[in-house]
Design a protein around this motif. Sequence first.
Motif, PDB file in Angstrom:
ATOM      1  N   ASP A 171      -9.907   9.543   7.932  1.00  0.00           N
ATOM      2  CA  ASP A 171      -8.651   8.744   8.240  1.00  0.00           C
ATOM      3  C   ASP A 171      -9.053   7.293   7.882  1.00  0.00           C
ATOM      4  O   ASP A 171      -8.314   6.549   7.446  1.00  0.00           O
ATOM      5  N   VAL A 172     -10.396   7.097   7.824  1.00  0.00           N
ATOM      6  CA  VAL A 172     -10.922   5.677   7.429  1.00  0.00           C
ATOM      7  C   VAL A 172     -12.177   5.792   6.557  1.00  0.00           C
ATOM      8  O   VAL A 172     -12.853   6.677   7.054  1.00  0.00           O
ATOM      9  N   VAL A 173     -12.328   5.547   5.444  1.00  0.00           N
ATOM     10  CA  VAL A 173     -13.737   5.478   4.645  1.00  0.00           C
ATOM     11  C   VAL A 173     -14.040   4.022   4.545  1.00  0.00           C
ATOM     12  O   VAL A 173     -13.398   2.986   3.976  1.00  0.00           O
ATOM     13  N   PHE A 174     -15.411   3.852   4.959  1.00  0.00           N
ATOM     14  CA  PHE A 174     -16.052   2.547   4.517  1.00  0.00           C
ATOM     15  C   PHE A 174     -16.999   2.739   3.370  1.00  0.00           C
ATOM     16  O   PHE A 174     -17.814   3.504   3.378  1.00  0.00           O
ATOM     17  N   VAL A 210     -10.177  12.120  -0.706  1.00  0.00           N
ATOM     18  CA  VAL A 210     -10.750  12.617   0.696  1.00  0.00           C
ATOM     19  C   VAL A 210      -9.978  11.893   1.811  1.00  0.00           C
ATOM     20  O   VAL A 210     -10.335  11.874   3.038  1.00  0.00           O
ATOM     21  N   THR A 211      -9.381  10.698   1.530  1.00  0.00           N
ATOM     22  CA  THR A 211      -8.661   9.892   2.460  1.00  0.00           C
ATOM     23  C   THR A 211      -7.266  10.252   2.793  1.00  0.00           C
ATOM     24  O   THR A 211      -6.488  10.752   1.864  1.00  0.00           O
ATOM     25  N   THR A 212      -6.737  10.199   4.034  1.00  0.00           N
ATOM     26  CA  THR A 212      -5.735  10.728   4.629  1.00  0.00           C
ATOM     27  C   THR A 212      -4.649  10.136   3.914  1.00  0.00           C
ATOM     28  O   THR A 212      -4.725   8.988   3.412  1.00  0.00           O
ATOM     29  N   ARG A 213      -3.414  10.666   3.938  1.00  0.00           N
ATOM     30  CA  ARG A 213      -2.044   9.866   3.257  1.00  0.00           C
ATOM     31  C   ARG A 213      -1.985   8.671   3.983  1.00  0.00           C
ATOM     32  O   ARG A 213      -1.461   7.468   3.366  1.00  0.00           O
ATOM     33  N   GLY A 214      -1.924   8.459   5.146  1.00  0.00           N
ATOM     34  CA  GLY A 214      -1.891   7.154   5.996  1.00  0.00           C
ATOM     35  C   GLY A 214      -3.031   6.608   6.268  1.00  0.00           C
ATOM     36  O   GLY A 214      -3.353   5.617   7.086  1.00  0.00           O
ATOM     37  N   GLY A 215      -4.361   6.969   5.513  1.00  0.00           N
ATOM     38  CA  GLY A 215      -5.771   6.558   5.784  1.00  0.00           C
ATOM     39  C   GLY A 215      -5.810   5.118   4.991  1.00  0.00           C
ATOM     40  O   GLY A 215      -5.014   4.494   4.271  1.00  0.00           O
ATOM     41  N   ARG A 216      -7.153   4.638   5.187  1.00  0.00           N
ATOM     42  CA  ARG A 216      -7.471   3.424   4.533  1.00  0.00           C
ATOM     43  C   ARG A 216      -8.998   3.508   4.164  1.00  0.00           C
ATOM     44  O   ARG A 216      -9.677   4.015   4.644  1.00  0.00           O
ATOM     45  N   ILE A 217      -9.152   2.828   3.081  1.00  0.00           N
ATOM     46  CA  ILE A 217     -10.621   2.610   2.296  1.00  0.00           C
ATOM     47  C   ILE A 217     -10.713   1.085   2.680  1.00  0.00           C
ATOM     48  O   ILE A 217     -10.211   0.310   2.006  1.00  0.00           O
ATOM     49  N   THR A 247      -6.568   4.287 -10.561  1.00  0.00           N
ATOM     50  CA  THR A 247      -7.060   5.483  -9.712  1.00  0.00           C
ATOM     51  C   THR A 247      -6.005   5.450  -8.635  1.00  0.00           C
ATOM     52  O   THR A 247      -6.123   6.336  -7.716  1.00  0.00           O
ATOM     53  N   ASP A 248      -4.879   4.968  -8.609  1.00  0.00           N
ATOM     54  CA  ASP A 248      -3.664   5.175  -7.831  1.00  0.00           C
ATOM     55  C   ASP A 248      -3.913   4.875  -6.326  1.00  0.00           C
ATOM     56  O   ASP A 248      -3.751   5.515  -5.256  1.00  0.00           O
ATOM     57  N   ILE A 249      -4.781   3.572  -6.272  1.00  0.00           N
ATOM     58  CA  ILE A 249      -5.026   3.038  -4.932  1.00  0.00           C
ATOM     59  C   ILE A 249      -4.322   1.579  -4.923  1.00  0.00           C
ATOM     60  O   ILE A 249      -4.387   0.723  -5.872  1.00  0.00           O
ATOM     61  N   TYR A 250      -3.737   1.609  -3.828  1.00  0.00           N
ATOM     62  CA  TYR A 250      -2.714   0.485  -3.439  1.00  0.00           C
ATOM     63  C   TYR A 250      -3.716  -0.613  -2.576  1.00  0.00           C
ATOM     64  O   TYR A 250      -4.330  -0.325  -1.795  1.00  0.00           O
ATOM     65  N   VAL A 251      -3.657  -2.103  -3.308  1.00  0.00           N
ATOM     66  CA  VAL A 251      -4.388  -2.961  -2.442  1.00  0.00           C
ATOM     67  C   VAL A 251      -3.513  -3.702  -1.352  1.00  0.00           C
ATOM     68  O   VAL A 251      -2.634  -4.336  -1.550  1.00  0.00           O
ATOM     69  N   GLY A 282      -2.472   6.171  -2.894  1.00  0.00           N
ATOM     70  CA  GLY A 282      -1.090   6.413  -3.204  1.00  0.00           C
ATOM     71  C   GLY A 282      -0.471   5.134  -3.689  1.00  0.00           C
ATOM     72  O   GLY A 282       0.525   4.786  -2.924  1.00  0.00           O
ATOM     73  N   ARG A 283      -0.773   4.359  -4.593  1.00  0.00           N
ATOM     74  CA  ARG A 283      -0.122   3.218  -5.097  1.00  0.00           C
ATOM     75  C   ARG A 283       1.126   3.222  -5.408  1.00  0.00           C
ATOM     76  O   ARG A 283       2.056   2.499  -5.044  1.00  0.00           O
ATOM     77  N   ARG A 284       1.542   4.359  -6.298  1.00  0.00           N
ATOM     78  CA  ARG A 284       2.878   4.572  -6.771  1.00  0.00           C
ATOM     79  C   ARG A 284       3.922   4.728  -5.359  1.00  0.00           C
ATOM     80  O   ARG A 284       5.005   4.233  -5.510  1.00  0.00           O
TER      81      ARG A 284
END
Length: 322
Positions: A171-174, A210-217, A247-251, A282-284
């Motif tokens: 769910d969360v990646v640090f 490895v991060t869930t759809r509603g998760g955060r990095i 890499t399809d990651i949304y800020v 999932g940036r897109r």
Amino acid sequence: MDDRLAVQLKFSELSNEEFVRRAFLLLLRRLPDEDARAEALASLRTHSLSRAGLIADLASSEEFRRLRALDDGVARAAAARATRERPHGLTAPAELDERAIEMAWTLGRYRSERRVLDVGYAFAEPVWLAGLVAAHPRELTGVDLVAREVPGMQTVVADLRQLPFGDRSFDVVFCVSTLEHVGADNTRYGSAAERDPAGPRDALRELRRVTTRGGRILLTVPSGERTGDEWYVKHSADDWRALFRETDIYVYDEEEYARTADGWQAGTNGAERVLCAELHPGRRRHELVRRLVPLSVLLSSVWVASTKPEAALARTKAGLPW
């Protein structure tokens, strides 16, 4: 007997050896090394330094000042979690590194998610690891190229470019000051030296996987000026943002900090900088949702105006959105 006198007599009973041991444990959270121990005992034995003087010396040391800043960062993070605040505008002393900023910024955004991954835990600050464990994730996993025992954490030895976890496992990646070391010279950390320019990109793809759809990095990376002799990757903030996009990651949220003459502050006015970012996989998808939300508001307003003109007029006069 007076309480203060009782305490004084109790401490007077301690041997110099035991007093030095306790002083180092309390102030620096470690046992004294042999040279420091011998010097402290010699000073106490010859009465060239009092016990209170030893405490004062330890408390004024650079090591204690750094430990204090890290402790303050973890405390700031805990306060942010209690009020569900996303920390911004943090500060830290100029003579120290950026670690206190990174701890407060990232750990302050943790919201009691169940499955948590800490990337690069093996050489992390003990204050960070203790603060992360104290946040009580139900499932806390650490991954690194080498092993380290951390009570309260399940540890895994693996390369960040090939994580041994299923899709959407966390769910969360640090990822605090770790991404820049992927594919670089890591001999000082007990690993191999290599030059893989695609390392950070491949690692980001794995973090997204490895991060869930509603998760955060929750991530930090160096973003200052290049000097040409770094043993780790250093990109500008714009270059990191381009990698996130690729890499399809949304800020979702970000803030850059710089070391200035007045200390670490938010901004870019300094050669040494760090980028702190809250990233969502999932940036897109996120960008599509952001485009659709204003459209849904517009359609809702049109519906209110056409079906309930009196209500629409009243909200307009009150300066409220439909």
